[in-house]
Write a protein that holds these residues in place. Structure first.
Motif, PDB file in Angstrom:
ATOM      1  N   PRO A 284      32.052 -26.250   5.883  1.00 47.23           N
ATOM      2  CA  PRO A 284      32.922 -27.414   6.002  1.00 47.23           C
ATOM      3  C   PRO A 284      32.578 -28.452   4.944  1.00 47.23           C
ATOM      4  CG  PRO A 284      31.276 -27.437   7.744  1.00 47.23           C
ATOM      5  CD  PRO A 284      31.128 -26.131   6.999  1.00 47.23           C
ATOM      6  N   GLY A 285      33.573 -29.166   4.523  1.00 52.08           N
ATOM      7  CA  GLY A 285      33.334 -30.277   3.603  1.00 52.08           C
ATOM      8  C   GLY A 285      33.437 -29.888   2.147  1.00 52.08           C
ATOM      9  N   THR A 286      33.569 -28.592   1.861  1.00 56.93           N
ATOM     10  CA  THR A 286      33.730 -28.204   0.468  1.00 56.93           C
ATOM     11  C   THR A 286      35.056 -27.487   0.321  1.00 56.93           C
ATOM     12  OG1 THR A 286      32.645 -26.103   0.868  1.00 56.93           O
ATOM     13  CG2 THR A 286      31.243 -27.890   0.095  1.00 56.93           C
ATOM     14  N   SER A 287      35.677 -27.682  -0.805  1.00 58.30           N
ATOM     15  CA  SER A 287      36.946 -27.023  -1.050  1.00 58.30           C
ATOM     16  C   SER A 287      36.659 -25.610  -1.544  1.00 58.30           C
ATOM     17  CB  SER A 287      37.712 -27.838  -2.091  1.00 58.30           C
ATOM     18  OG  SER A 287      38.748 -27.066  -2.611  1.00 58.30           O
TER      19      SER A 287
ATOM     20  N   MET B 141      21.583 -26.242   1.951  1.00 58.47           N
ATOM     21  CA  MET B 141      23.038 -26.309   1.961  1.00 58.47           C
ATOM     22  C   MET B 141      23.595 -26.537   0.563  1.00 58.47           C
ATOM     23  SD  MET B 141      24.025 -25.756   5.011  1.00 58.47           S
ATOM     24  CE  MET B 141      25.779 -26.239   4.911  1.00 58.47           C
ATOM     25  N   SER B 142      23.001 -25.882  -0.442  1.00 60.52           N
ATOM     26  CA  SER B 142      23.580 -26.022  -1.763  1.00 60.52           C
ATOM     27  C   SER B 142      23.639 -24.632  -2.389  1.00 60.52           C
ATOM     28  CB  SER B 142      22.747 -26.970  -2.611  1.00 60.52           C
ATOM     29  OG  SER B 142      21.468 -26.421  -2.801  1.00 60.52           O
ATOM     30  N   GLY B 143      24.034 -24.586  -3.629  1.00 60.35           N
ATOM     31  CA  GLY B 143      24.109 -23.284  -4.285  1.00 60.35           C
ATOM     32  C   GLY B 143      25.543 -22.847  -4.404  1.00 60.35           C
ATOM     33  N   GLU B 144      25.768 -22.000  -5.369  1.00 60.55           N
ATOM     34  CA  GLU B 144      27.118 -21.591  -5.699  1.00 60.55           C
ATOM     35  C   GLU B 144      27.776 -20.790  -4.586  1.00 60.55           C
ATOM     36  OE1 GLU B 144      29.457 -21.210  -8.847  1.00 60.55           O
ATOM     37  OE2 GLU B 144      28.913 -23.182  -8.098  1.00 60.55           O
ATOM     38  N   ASN B 145      27.069 -19.809  -4.110  1.00 58.06           N
ATOM     39  CA  ASN B 145      27.669 -18.921  -3.133  1.00 58.06           C
ATOM     40  C   ASN B 145      26.671 -18.637  -2.020  1.00 58.06           C
ATOM     41  OD1 ASN B 145      29.626 -17.434  -1.991  1.00 58.06           O
ATOM     42  ND2 ASN B 145      29.862 -15.991  -3.684  1.00 58.06           N
ATOM     43  N   PRO B 146      26.660 -19.477  -1.001  1.00 62.34           N
ATOM     44  CA  PRO B 146      25.657 -19.322   0.048  1.00 62.34           C
ATOM     45  C   PRO B 146      25.826 -17.998   0.786  1.00 62.34           C
ATOM     46  CG  PRO B 146      27.325 -20.928   0.681  1.00 62.34           C
ATOM     47  CD  PRO B 146      27.619 -20.545  -0.729  1.00 62.34           C
ATOM     48  N   ALA B 147      24.769 -17.569   1.414  1.00 61.69           N
ATOM     49  CA  ALA B 147      24.820 -16.327   2.184  1.00 61.69           C
ATOM     50  C   ALA B 147      25.886 -16.459   3.266  1.00 61.69           C
ATOM     51  CB  ALA B 147      23.466 -16.069   2.822  1.00 61.69           C
ATOM     52  N   PRO B 148      26.566 -15.376   3.564  1.00 60.78           N
ATOM     53  CA  PRO B 148      27.579 -15.448   4.615  1.00 60.78           C
ATOM     54  C   PRO B 148      26.953 -15.828   5.955  1.00 60.78           C
ATOM     55  CG  PRO B 148      27.219 -13.180   3.915  1.00 60.78           C
ATOM     56  CD  PRO B 148      26.477 -14.060   2.956  1.00 60.78           C
ATOM     57  N   VAL B 149      27.550 -16.796   6.610  1.00 60.62           N
ATOM     58  CA  VAL B 149      27.055 -17.217   7.908  1.00 60.62           C
ATOM     59  C   VAL B 149      27.682 -16.321   8.962  1.00 60.62           C
ATOM     60  CG1 VAL B 149      27.005 -19.126   9.546  1.00 60.62           C
ATOM     61  CG2 VAL B 149      26.891 -19.577   7.100  1.00 60.62           C
ATOM     62  N   GLY B 150      26.898 -15.963   9.957  1.00 64.02           N
ATOM     63  CA  GLY B 150      27.541 -15.281  11.066  1.00 64.02           C
ATOM     64  C   GLY B 150      26.885 -13.979  11.466  1.00 64.02           C
ATOM     65  N   PHE B 151      26.356 -13.224  10.510  1.00 71.09           N
ATOM     66  CA  PHE B 151      25.776 -11.943  10.877  1.00 71.09           C
ATOM     67  C   PHE B 151      24.281 -12.057  11.149  1.00 71.09           C
ATOM     68  CE2 PHE B 151      29.180  -9.473   8.324  1.00 71.09           C
ATOM     69  CZ  PHE B 151      30.054  -9.567   9.383  1.00 71.09           C
ATOM     70  N   GLU B 152      23.628 -13.029  10.479  1.00 69.22           N
ATOM     71  CA  GLU B 152      22.178 -13.095  10.628  1.00 69.22           C
ATOM     72  C   GLU B 152      21.777 -13.971  11.801  1.00 69.22           C
ATOM     73  OE1 GLU B 152      21.624 -14.549   6.705  1.00 69.22           O
ATOM     74  OE2 GLU B 152      22.814 -12.796   6.165  1.00 69.22           O
TER      75      GLU B 152
ATOM     76  N   HIS C 226      43.665 -28.768   7.248  1.00 69.28           N
ATOM     77  CA  HIS C 226      42.589 -29.531   6.616  1.00 69.28           C
ATOM     78  C   HIS C 226      41.336 -28.704   6.357  1.00 69.28           C
ATOM     79  CE1 HIS C 226      44.950 -33.149   6.774  1.00 69.28           C
ATOM     80  NE2 HIS C 226      45.285 -32.839   8.011  1.00 69.28           N
ATOM     81  N   GLY C 227      41.421 -27.409   6.588  1.00 71.46           N
ATOM     82  CA  GLY C 227      40.320 -26.520   6.205  1.00 71.46           C
ATOM     83  C   GLY C 227      39.150 -26.494   7.174  1.00 71.46           C
ATOM     84  N   PHE C 228      39.304 -27.049   8.367  1.00 64.39           N
ATOM     85  CA  PHE C 228      38.206 -26.991   9.339  1.00 64.39           C
ATOM     86  C   PHE C 228      38.123 -25.599   9.969  1.00 64.39           C
ATOM     87  CE2 PHE C 228      39.498 -31.570   9.611  1.00 64.39           C
ATOM     88  CZ  PHE C 228      38.389 -32.068   8.943  1.00 64.39           C
ATOM     89  N   VAL C 229      39.250 -24.948  10.057  1.00 67.47           N
ATOM     90  CA  VAL C 229      39.275 -23.564  10.526  1.00 67.47           C
ATOM     91  C   VAL C 229      40.119 -22.750   9.544  1.00 67.47           C
ATOM     92  CG1 VAL C 229      39.147 -24.331  12.945  1.00 67.47           C
ATOM     93  CG2 VAL C 229      41.361 -23.676  11.995  1.00 67.47           C
ATOM     94  N   HIS C 230      39.932 -21.436   9.576  1.00 74.62           N
ATOM     95  CA  HIS C 230      40.738 -20.556   8.742  1.00 74.62           C
ATOM     96  C   HIS C 230      41.457 -19.555   9.634  1.00 74.62           C
ATOM     97  CE1 HIS C 230      38.665 -22.034   5.223  1.00 74.62           C
ATOM     98  NE2 HIS C 230      37.497 -21.596   5.665  1.00 74.62           N
ATOM     99  N   LYS C 231      42.627 -19.170   9.184  1.00 77.68           N
ATOM    100  CA  LYS C 231      43.336 -18.117   9.908  1.00 77.68           C
ATOM    101  C   LYS C 231      42.944 -16.763   9.327  1.00 77.68           C
ATOM    102  CE  LYS C 231      47.745 -16.796  11.738  1.00 77.68           C
ATOM    103  NZ  LYS C 231      49.205 -16.787  11.579  1.00 77.68           N
ATOM    104  N   ILE C 232      42.646 -15.816  10.183  1.00 81.09           N
ATOM    105  CA  ILE C 232      42.433 -14.432   9.760  1.00 81.09           C
ATOM    106  C   ILE C 232      43.762 -13.730   9.973  1.00 81.09           C
ATOM    107  CG2 ILE C 232      41.080 -12.324  10.119  1.00 81.09           C
ATOM    108  CD1 ILE C 232      39.113 -14.367   9.550  1.00 81.09           C
TER     109      ILE C 232
ATOM    110  N   GLY D  69      28.802 -28.589  12.185  1.00 82.82           N
ATOM    111  CA  GLY D  69      30.237 -28.376  11.988  1.00 82.82           C
ATOM    112  C   GLY D  69      31.058 -29.529  12.549  1.00 82.82           C
ATOM    113  N   LEU D  70      30.715 -29.958  13.752  1.00 80.66           N
ATOM    114  CA  LEU D  70      31.442 -31.077  14.359  1.00 80.66           C
ATOM    115  C   LEU D  70      31.187 -32.369  13.591  1.00 80.66           C
ATOM    116  CD1 LEU D  70      31.074 -30.496  18.202  1.00 80.66           C
ATOM    117  CD2 LEU D  70      33.173 -30.424  16.862  1.00 80.66           C
ATOM    118  N   ALA D  71      29.917 -32.579  13.195  1.00 80.12           N
ATOM    119  CA  ALA D  71      29.575 -33.815  12.471  1.00 80.12           C
ATOM    120  C   ALA D  71      30.312 -33.864  11.129  1.00 80.12           C
ATOM    121  CB  ALA D  71      28.065 -33.905  12.266  1.00 80.12           C
ATOM    122  N   ALA D  72      30.397 -32.710  10.445  1.00 81.68           N
ATOM    123  CA  ALA D  72      31.084 -32.679   9.154  1.00 81.68           C
ATOM    124  C   ALA D  72      32.570 -32.988   9.338  1.00 81.68           C
ATOM    125  CB  ALA D  72      30.907 -31.305   8.495  1.00 81.68           C
ATOM    126  N   ALA D  73      33.169 -32.450  10.395  1.00 81.82           N
ATOM    127  CA  ALA D  73      34.586 -32.709  10.655  1.00 81.82           C
ATOM    128  C   ALA D  73      34.807 -34.184  10.983  1.00 81.82           C
ATOM    129  CB  ALA D  73      35.082 -31.832  11.799  1.00 81.82           C
TER     130      ALA D  73
END
Ligand SMILES: [Zn+2]
Ligand SMILES: [Zn+2]
Ligand SMILES: [Zn+2]
Length: 165
Positions: free
Chosen positions: A105-108, A1-12, A87-93, A23-27
């Motif tokens: 979550p947890g990073t700006s 869970m580190s690195g500048e630009n992690p792989a996109p989550v969701g497709f793999e 608060h950035g927990f979800v994003h609007k598309i 996600g819930l724990a981070a929130a």
């Protein structure tokens, strides 16, 4: 869970139970640290969105809330979504007028989205406009970018066979 630009989550393929749990724990941790109230309905809306890697509109969320035994009035869902998005927990598309749970979550960050036009899967990565050509143009113009909306539409790895001939 580190690195500048992690792989996109969701497709793999991934451990999806961990997506929801972390996600819930981070929130919860952030709300506790910042004195924000993660009410049961806000937590449930976040959980609903974490279970999908897909954007859901407010009405779909409302239906799922109702099934889970929560209030069925649209303002309940809208207020919970406003809180979570603020608060950035979800994003609007914007393109879909729908919401996804944040994958980092947890990073700006400024999110960038890849949206499958066939199955509506959404993957989130980070946008770094300051480093790209838009950032260069902005610097040249003396413009400071505060927010960008990056929503790429295309075909996800699972659907690619349906379009290639
Ligand atoms: Zn997942
Ligand atoms: Zn995000
Ligand atoms: Zn797809």
């Amino acid at each position: 869970m580190s690195g500048e630009n992690p792989a996109p989550v969701g497709f793999e393929q991934h451990d999806h139970a961990a997506c929801v749990g972390t996600g819930l724990a981070a929130a919860e941790a952030r709300c506790a640290a910042e004195g924000l109230r993660l009410t049961p309905v806000r937590r449930k809306v976040l959980e609903i969105l974490l279970q999908e890697h897909r954007a859901l509109g407010a009405y779909a969320i409302l239906d799922l809330l109702r099934e889970a035994g929560f209030g069925s009035q649209p303002p309940v869902a809208y207020r919970a979504l406003d809180f979570l998005a603020e608060h950035g927990f979800v994003h609007k598309i914007e393109r879909l007028n729908a919401f996804v749970a944040c994958a980092h979550p947890g990073t700006s960050h400024m999110p960038a989205f890849m949206i499958c036009r066939l199955c509506e899967a959404v993957a989130e990565t980070r946008s770094t406009p300051a480093r790209g050509s838009l950032g260069e143009a902005a610097r040249a113009a003396g413009f400071q970018i505060e927010r960008t909306v990056v929503e790429a539409e295309g075909v996800c790895p699972k659907c690619i066979d349906k379009v290639s001939s």
